[in-house]
Write a protein that holds these residues in place. Structure first.
Motif, mmCIF file in Angstrom:
data_model
loop_
_atom_site.group_PDB
_atom_site.id
_atom_site.type_symbol
_atom_site.label_atom_id
_atom_site.label_comp_id
_atom_site.label_asym_id
_atom_site.label_seq_id
_atom_site.Cartn_x
_atom_site.Cartn_y
_atom_site.Cartn_z
ATOM 1 N N CYS A 175 -10.676 6.152 -6.840
ATOM 2 C CA CYS A 175 -9.587 6.241 -5.850
ATOM 3 C C CYS A 175 -9.702 4.589 -5.023
ATOM 4 N N ASN A 176 -8.106 4.415 -4.517
ATOM 5 C CA ASN A 176 -8.142 3.208 -4.002
ATOM 6 C C ASN A 176 -8.143 2.568 -4.507
ATOM 7 N N PRO B 32 -1.272 2.559 -8.223
ATOM 8 C CA PRO B 32 -0.937 3.255 -9.630
ATOM 9 C C PRO B 32 -1.762 4.851 -9.315
ATOM 10 N N PHE B 33 -2.183 5.542 -8.490
ATOM 11 C CA PHE B 33 -2.912 6.417 -8.745
ATOM 12 C C PHE B 33 -2.882 6.968 -6.805
ATOM 13 N N PRO B 34 -1.948 7.281 -6.286
ATOM 14 C CA PRO B 34 -1.662 7.494 -5.516
ATOM 15 C C PRO B 34 -1.965 8.979 -5.248
ATOM 16 N N GLU B 35 -2.617 10.232 -5.840
ATOM 17 C CA GLU B 35 -2.527 11.070 -5.308
ATOM 18 C C GLU B 35 -4.226 11.061 -5.558
ATOM 19 N N ASP B 36 -4.826 10.237 -5.656
ATOM 20 C CA ASP B 36 -6.783 9.916 -5.347
ATOM 21 C C ASP B 36 -6.980 9.081 -4.007
ATOM 22 N N TRP B 37 -5.499 8.654 -3.239
ATOM 23 C CA TRP B 37 -5.952 7.719 -2.410
ATOM 24 C C TRP B 37 -6.274 8.872 -0.814
ATOM 25 N N ALA C 54 0.456 4.117 3.081
ATOM 26 C CA ALA C 54 1.827 3.514 3.345
ATOM 27 C C ALA C 54 1.801 2.129 4.348
ATOM 28 N N TRP C 55 0.722 1.668 4.865
ATOM 29 C CA TRP C 55 0.089 1.048 5.213
ATOM 30 C C TRP C 55 0.697 -0.547 4.197
ATOM 31 N N SER D 252 -7.822 7.589 2.802
ATOM 32 C CA SER D 252 -7.581 6.610 4.363
ATOM 33 C C SER D 252 -8.965 6.753 5.126
ATOM 34 N N ASP D 253 -10.355 5.706 5.017
ATOM 35 C CA ASP D 253 -11.147 6.847 6.386
ATOM 36 C C ASP D 253 -10.754 5.434 8.003
ATOM 37 N N GLY D 254 -9.704 5.274 7.743
ATOM 38 C CA GLY D 254 -9.351 4.173 9.115
ATOM 39 C C GLY D 254 -9.891 2.826 9.134
ATOM 40 N N ILE D 255 -10.654 2.531 8.493
ATOM 41 C CA ILE D 255 -12.084 1.699 8.879
ATOM 42 C C ILE D 255 -12.171 1.066 7.995
ATOM 43 N N VAL D 256 -12.646 0.971 6.495
ATOM 44 C CA VAL D 256 -12.315 0.554 5.451
ATOM 45 C C VAL D 256 -11.275 0.643 4.869
#
Length: 581
Positions: free
Chosen positions: A67-68, A89-94, A105-106, A96-100
């Motif tokens: 992911c990511n 390329p794989f947005p469905e696997d993104w 969208a950022w 986010s933990d707000g840290i790393v």
């Protein structure tokens, strides 16, 4: 298998941008620990960098996460025109933990525009890269663990300060120190965790975290905070005034901490040097203080912040420390810290260094300061040699020693009772006069800038006025008004922000607020804030209804303020107070 194709000039471009920017962006660019770049010279025309997240398993091996994954691509359009794009390329696997990992969208909303801006800037950085003295991999893991451990503090924070900023900032500083100290133990073969004293500990959260993580130590501050009682007996906090002198030395302490320690900041290297030969220090400068009071600028070629940082570093050099500079990952504009953990002299020469410190303090008192460049990183002898000679050439009589145990007679510690100077104590008539003056200035600063809005089928125009910088606004105000505002922390900017019904202050510019553009209250807003908002509805008169030449931009039923005295409601807060009484 995914490869990373990278043109050398593109790598240089991204690397230059990385060196200049904040930690959030650096995290996503080349330097961050979990990014691995494979350079394939055979595909120089693609100009694409693909970022592959790597995570360390229990065996110490790095595995590619699925992911990511995202790409930054540089594309030549024509002549001097280029484009830069960010692709996931794989947005469905993104994830986010707000840290790393940031939100997807950022990348598009924030990173892309910044990449485009930085690619044409010629702006060298004044500061070091973030976390240059410790392992970034360890930092990210420990920070994530501590943030999860102490996130509940945000919900119970009793202070008036922003809980998210202060809690996560102290978590980040604690993370940095824990890793720094862990690496020091490995270097020196130590088994016992370092002891510490936090001078000017404020809310005490940093002390609380370090104590919980097994480091013996205490925090000292001139004023007790509400939150201190919440930590429990395992967190050691003391309410006391520290006057730099022989009575405030810490010979049995491994590290002294100065985290936004204000008037104590330049004294911390001195106290560490005189406490013991093995005492180290960490200082994170914020407000600008010299040994005897507010710091006065002496150079114009540097920013005030950079000049002050160089002064704090110079103090460490004079005190005989190898001073190391680093930039922290904290939600603050003042992120540069200094670490002094080794000495430039053998223990036998301690008396000579102590005399050098005394002369330097006296030279600052008499304003006899050399004008040589004092940037961190120069050879110590070259760095402060000229200054020490100047201090020898004619300092005043040894005032710092004649005062007995006090090193600087007249030193002013922070007041025990904090003075609130946020423009709240200014007379209401005075505030109203300034607000009206600034509003009229914005409305008449340029030809009328009107905004159309369709209400009831008719087109109504409402003058939004012009935006001006804070400096431009100040230039049009009376000197006596500015003098009065200067006595209040925040001054003009604070007064305008306090009057948020009328003004918006964004990026140093003042605007007339257009309430038609305000977002309606969110259903996800915390219950307390929603209740307070409802209780305040129509409890104050609408400034625009009374003073704006076009009246209020909202109809009466939509405006949160009263259009006339007949709409005024009594504040629920006043009723509650009366009921309590």
């Amino acid at each position: 298998m995914l490869h990373i194709h990278l043109l050398p000039r593109t790598l240089d471009l991204l690397w230059d941008m990385e060196k200049q920017q904040s930690y959030t962006t650096k995290m996503l660019l080349l330097r961050f620990y979990f990014i691995k770049i494979v350079r394939c010279e055979e595909d120089v025309y693609n100009r694409t960098v693909t970022f592959l997240p790597l995570e360390e398993n229990t065996e110490g091996k790095y595995l590619v996460k699925k992911c990511n994954i995202y790409q930054i691509q540089l594309k030549h359009i024509k002549d001097e025109e280029w484009s830069v794009s960010v692709v996931a390329p794989f947005p469905e696997d993104w994830f986010s933990d707000g840290i790393v990992y940031p939100k997807l969208a950022w990348l598009g909303n924030e990173l892309l525009s910044k990449l485009a801006k930085w690619s044409v800037e010629q702006k060298p950085s004044e500061f070091k890269n973030t976390l240059s003295l410790i392992s970034v991999a360890k930092y990210s893991k420990v920070y994530q663990d501590l943030k999860e451990k102490y996130k509940e503090m945000v919900k119970v924070w009793p202070e008036v300060t922003d809980p998210e900023k202060f809690v996560y900032e102290d978590v980040a500083i604690a993370t940095y120190l824990l890793i720094l100290w862990e690496e020091e133990r490995k270097e020196k073969g130590l088994t016992k965790k370092q002891s510490f004293v936090d001078l000017g500990c404020g809310n005490g959260l940093l002390v609380h975290i370090l104590n919980n993580e097994g480091h013996p130590g205490r925090g000292i501050d001139v004023r007790k905070r509400k939150i201190w009682d919440m930590y429990g007996p395992e967190t050691h906090l003391e309410e006391a005034t520290i006057i730099p002198g022989d009575s405030h030395l810490f010979p049995d302490t491994d590290w002294l901490i100065g985290n936004h320690s204000d008037e104590l900041t330049p004294w911390i290297p001195v106290i560490a040097a005189r406490s013991s030969y093995s005492c180290c220090y960490f200082v994170l400068p914020c407000c600008f203080f010299d040994f005897h009071g507010k710091y006065s600028r002496r150079q114009s070629k540097k920013t005030q912040y950079r000049e002050y940082l160089d002064f704090v570093a110079q103090v460490g050099f004079v005190c005989g420390f190898h001073v190391e500079e680093d930039c922290l990952r904290i939600p603050s504009t003042k992120r540069v810290s200094f670490v002094g953990k080794t000495r430039t002299y053998p223990a036998a020469e301690g008396a000579l260094i102590d005399e050098q410190i005394t002369q330097f303090i006296n030279s600052r008192r008499s304003c006899a300061v050399a004008t040589c460049d004092r940037r961190v990183g120069f050879n110590h002898e070259h760095h402060c040699g000229g200054l020490c000679k100047e201090a020898d050439s004619g300092p005043p009589e040894d005032e710092t020693q004649t005062a007995g145990t006090t090193w600087m007679p007249g030193f002013q510690p922070r007041e025990k009772v904090e003075q609130v100077r946020n423009c709240a104590s200014l007379p209401r008539d005075f505030v109203d006069e300034v607000v009206l003056s600034v509003a009229n200035l914005l409305l008449s600063a340029a030809p009328q800038k009107s905004c159309s809005d369709e209400q009831g089928g008719n087109m109504n125009t409402w003058n939004q006025g012009e935006s001006l910088s804070l400096r431009e606004v100040a230039e049009h105000l009376d000197k006596e008004i500015l003098k009065k505002l200067k006595s209040e922390y925040g001054g003009l900017q604070t007064l305008l922000k306090n009057n948020h019904q009328v003004f918006e202050v964004l990026n140093g510019r003042v605007h007339i607020r257009d309430w038609r553009k305000e977002k309606p209250p969110s259903k996800t807003k915390p219950e307390v804030k929603r209740r307070l908002s409802a209780e305040a509805f129509k409890t104050r008169l609408c400034w625009f209804f009374i003073h704006h030449p076009d009246g209020c931009s909202l109809p009466s039923e939509a405006c949160p303020y009263a259009h006339g005295t007949e709409e005024l409601r009594q504040s629920q807060m006043i009723k509650k107070k009366k009921h309590i009484q």
